[in-house]
Design an enzyme around this catalytic site. Structure first.
Site, PDB file in Angstrom:
ATOM      1  N   ASP A 492       0.829  -1.201   0.000  1.00 53.02           N
ATOM      2  CA  ASP A 492       0.000   0.000   0.000  1.00 53.02           C
ATOM      3  C   ASP A 492       0.867   1.257   0.000  1.00 53.02           C
ATOM      4  O   ASP A 492       2.055   1.222   0.347  1.00 53.02           O
ATOM      5  CB  ASP A 492      -0.921  -0.008   1.228  1.00 53.02           C
ATOM      6  CG  ASP A 492      -2.295   0.576   0.927  1.00 53.02           C
ATOM      7  OD1 ASP A 492      -2.405   1.347  -0.049  1.00 53.02           O
ATOM      8  OD2 ASP A 492      -3.245   0.271   1.662  1.00 53.02           O
ATOM      9  N   ASP A 562     -10.737   2.158  -3.563  1.00 52.27           N
ATOM     10  CA  ASP A 562     -11.227   1.769  -2.245  1.00 52.27           C
ATOM     11  C   ASP A 562     -12.749   1.657  -2.226  1.00 52.27           C
ATOM     12  O   ASP A 562     -13.322   1.112  -1.277  1.00 52.27           O
ATOM     13  CB  ASP A 562     -10.795   2.794  -1.191  1.00 52.27           C
ATOM     14  CG  ASP A 562      -9.327   2.681  -0.834  1.00 52.27           C
ATOM     15  OD1 ASP A 562      -8.706   1.661  -1.188  1.00 52.27           O
ATOM     16  OD2 ASP A 562      -8.796   3.605  -0.194  1.00 52.27           O
TER      17      ASP A 562
END
Length: 753
Positions: A492, A562
């Protein structure tokens, strides 16, 4: 004359200048290049013309009377006997429009009166900034055409590299700038290549824009005289605009008709593309490093290579452009191409547990995930350091002893015993100020001395351009993978740069941080993949903020957003597919109502939305009913049956979800044509209107296909077996009525054909 066919199918495909040792590692990782086909690159010495032919594309360049390298043709493949007139520099239409800007050059220095965007701008120690590049020499060797240009007075040499993929005709271009003078000079701007298109008043530009949770919006505008700039100044690729473009000549209603030129940058840092339309309606596209806040000191004997700038052409519309780019990415860009592993069905624990992870809770989730056929269990954030929330712990990459008193091994063994492999979330490039690492090394972050250090998500960005930071990041990742049987990392990257200073570097070199940071990021990934060849990596950046052909070359899958709302994902995934293959796109099934919009949808609808890419499950399984588990198990099995076609097949957009469309339909056709997979979605029925009839694409006209409704219902009068021509021209009707409904069909070709 030596003629060699370039290929991207093996290790010589590196995307930018790397150290010699890094190149060796990459060659070992992917294997040596191979394959010689004597007609891909040819040079006509008498006409001074280079011709590159591959797939259905020809690219032709020539050396004109001014010793400039000039684009002559880029489009549908020419016949072997077709000839083009030698290159000839264009004359300016007035004293204001000099030939240097009017001629469609392949690569230009800023000098000689150039007013268009230059590929290369240099300031020399004596204050001179004039740079005029002329043809010097060329070689066709080791699967690459290299054309050398040199300044008319100074020993500045630029090698232009051309590599073509013979299966798709996609051409990779880059430039290597070498300082052969006796003093260092400053590169103020360097763009990888220029793509030139002939004059037309009807060019339509497509590009992709977005924001967090609203990524991958397809924009379209007509090109008119002037300049359009697409760029990211954020230190990474960026979500606001992606480094991809497509230009269509005359707007077509049919996605599979029309001339389209397309391109994409292979770079994961700040970047820029310029699309200039001149007074003659000719188009000029340049792209490479962003020149904003950029300066690179090139010492004598040193060189700097740009990222790759990829370009392609098709006469089969924007749909054909997508399919060519998908094929190129899957067969030539992603790790282990062209024999890549299909993406396993994945479960991620984030939405079930957040930061509150522990051994017992994760093992309980693993048991539930295994029961529905999941193949990979991934533990997300919260397993390391003092990580109880997003305020602390980043940078301290040791296993939390309270949460995992015996380390990760017992849990990993449990996951393996359940028939799954194990994955882990990491964010290696970031640090919380509340961490042991930051307290020990506050100088390791990007910063300007004496200025504020702006936090994003309570974290700062480690300066990966520093060799000590690079060594630390590689070291803890290598230790983690060496000591634990980890098959997958979710890598990430959750904020942009701020205060991009490097105060410990010599003053004149501090702006090189934009290049050296990304080079070190790539080198870490290369070395990790070499030492741990069975580990797969997902690129994630607050959604789709770092998606490009550079990071794709070194990671196995991509997290596009997301936002997991299954209706929103139809348009997000549709936009993603214009530039990137669905086979690398991770898509999760999450809870209902979804946290993004508080929208409620059925589990079937959520699964079918996510099954259009690489299927993942992120729901809180602790809240599922027995009926939910039974539904999920059935749908996971159905996905696995069709997975190869979905992830590796050709995508056709039968109905786009854009423009507030109530319907969305995608079709995937297997490479060998044995199967087609169709996903159909309905937002809501209105005024009793039936669902649109579907006319399939890409089938073999004379083959016989049997249709199956895996989920949803066909209209009662639907035949079960018919020719490809029948399904493509007569079509098929699906019974979809109500709100947020979905169907999943397969068509199987008779085995005898």
């Amino acid at each position: 004359m030596r003629v060699v066919t370039p290929t991207f199918r093996h290790g010589a495909r590196m995307l930018l200048t790397l150290t010699a040792s890094m190149i060796v590692l990459l060659l070992q990782l992917h294997g040596q290049s191979a394959g010689v086909h004597p007609e891909a690159i040819r040079y006509d010495e008498a006409a001074r013309i280079f011709r590159i032919d591959a797939a259905d594309v020809s690219y032709v360049i020539g050396i004109n009377q001014n010793q400039q390298l000039q684009t002559l043709y880029w489009g549908k493949r020419l016949r072997p006997g077709d000839t083009l007139s030698p290159a000839h520099a264009d004359g300016g239409s007035s004293g204001f429009d000099l030939s240097v800007s009017a001629t469609p050059q392949e690569f230009t220095g800023w000098g000689g009166g150039l007013v268009v965007v230059p590929n290369l701008k240099i300031t020399f120690p004596d204050g001179n900034r004039d740079l005029v590049l002329h043809y010097l020499s060329h070689t066709i060797r080791n699967n690459t055409l290299t054309i050398s240009l040199k300044d008319i007075g100074r020993d500045v040499v630029v090698d232009l590299l051309y590599q073509v993929d013979e299966a798709t005709g996609v051409l990779a271009r880059s430039a290597r700038v070498e300082n052969r003078t006796q003093q260092p000079f400053t590169i103020e701007q360097v763009l990888a290549a220029t793509w030139n298109l002939d004059a037309s008043r009807d060019y339509q530009l497509r590009y992709l824009t977005g924001r967090w949770a609203g990524e991958w919006n397809l924009q379209q505008t007509q090109l008119r005289p002037g300049k359009i700039v697409l760029e990211s100044r954020r230190g990474s690729t960026g979500v606001e605009v992606n480094p991809w473009f497509a230009i269509e000549r005359s707007k077509q209603a049919d996605q599979d008709v029309g001339d389209v030129w397309f391109g994409a940058l292979g770079w994961s840092g700040s970047w820029q593309m310029n699309l200039e339309t001149d007074w003659q309606n000719r188009v000029r596209i340049t792209g490479g490093y962003s020149p904003f806040d950029f300066a690179y000191i090139l010492s004598p004997g040193k060189s700097l290579e740009t990222p790759k700038f990829y370009g392609g052409y098709t006469n089969q519309g924007i749909g054909g452009a997508s399919r060519l780019l998908h094929r190129f990415e899957l067969d030539s860009i992603v790790p282990q191409a062209p024999h890549r592993r299909l993406r396993p069905v994945l479960y991620n624990s984030w939405e079930a547990t957040g930061f509150d992870v522990n051994e017992a809770g994760q093992e309980a989730l693993a048991e539930k995930a295994a029961s529905i056929g999941v193949e990979r269990f991934v533990m997300d954030d919260g397993w390391f350091g003092e990580r109880k929330d997003d305020h602390a712990g980043l940078g301290d990459w040791y296993i939390n002893p309270q949460k995992f008193p015996h380390g990760l091994r017992p849990m990993i063994d449990k996951v393996h015993a359940l028939g799954m492999d194990f994955g882990l979330w990491v964010e290696p490039e970031m640090v919380n100020p509340n961490s042991d690492l930051y307290r020990k090394h506050p100088e390791w972050v990007l910063n300007f001395t004496g200025r504020p250090r702006t936090e994003g998500r309570n974290q700062l960005v480690l300066n990966l351009a520093r060799e000590d930071v690079r060594a630390y990041v590689y070291g803890f990742l290598d230790k983690l993978l060496s000591e634990n049987d980890i098959a997958f990392l979710k890598w990430d990257y959750n904020r942009n740069w701020s205060e991009p200073g490097w105060p410990d570097a010599p003053l004149q070199e501090q702006k090189e941080v934009y290049v050296k940071y990304v080079q070190n990021l790539y080198s870490i990934l290369i070395e990790l993949r070499k030492k741990h060849p069975n580990v797969e990596i997902e690129s994630c950046s607050g959604g789709g903020a770092r998606v490009d052909l550079g990071i794709m070359h070194l990671t196995d899958e991509i997290w596009p957003s997301d936002n997991t709302d299954p209706f929103d994902r139809l348009s997000i995934q549709n936009g993603f597919s214009y530039a990137y293959a669905p086979g690398v796109m991770m898509a999760w099934v999450t809870d209902s109502p979804n946290w993004m919009n508080n929208r409620s949808t059925s589990l079937e609808y959520r699964f079918l939305s996510s099954m259009q890419g690489s299927l993942g499950i992120g729901a809180n399984l602790n809240k599922w009913t027995q009926e939910d588990f039974a539904t999920a198990k059935r749908l996971v099995a159905e996905y696995k049956d069709a997975r190869a076609t979905i992830q590796d097949g050709s995508l056709y957009r039968l109905i786009s979800p854009d423009g507030d469309s109530a319907a969305s339909v995608t079709e995937f056709v297997a490479r060998d044509g044995h199967e087609a997979v169709v996903f159909a979605f309905l937002h809501s029925s209105q005024k009793g209107q039936p669902y649109p009839r579907l006319y399939l694409h890409g089938l073999q006209p004379d083959a016989v296909y049997t249709i199956h409704a895996r989920e949803g219902k066909l209209e009662d009068d639907t035949v079960q077996r018919a020719s490809g021509d029948y399904w493509m021209h007569h079509g098929v009707s699906i019974s979809l009525r109500g709100d947020f409904q979905a169907a999943f069909l397969t068509l199987e070709r008779d085995s005898s054909q």
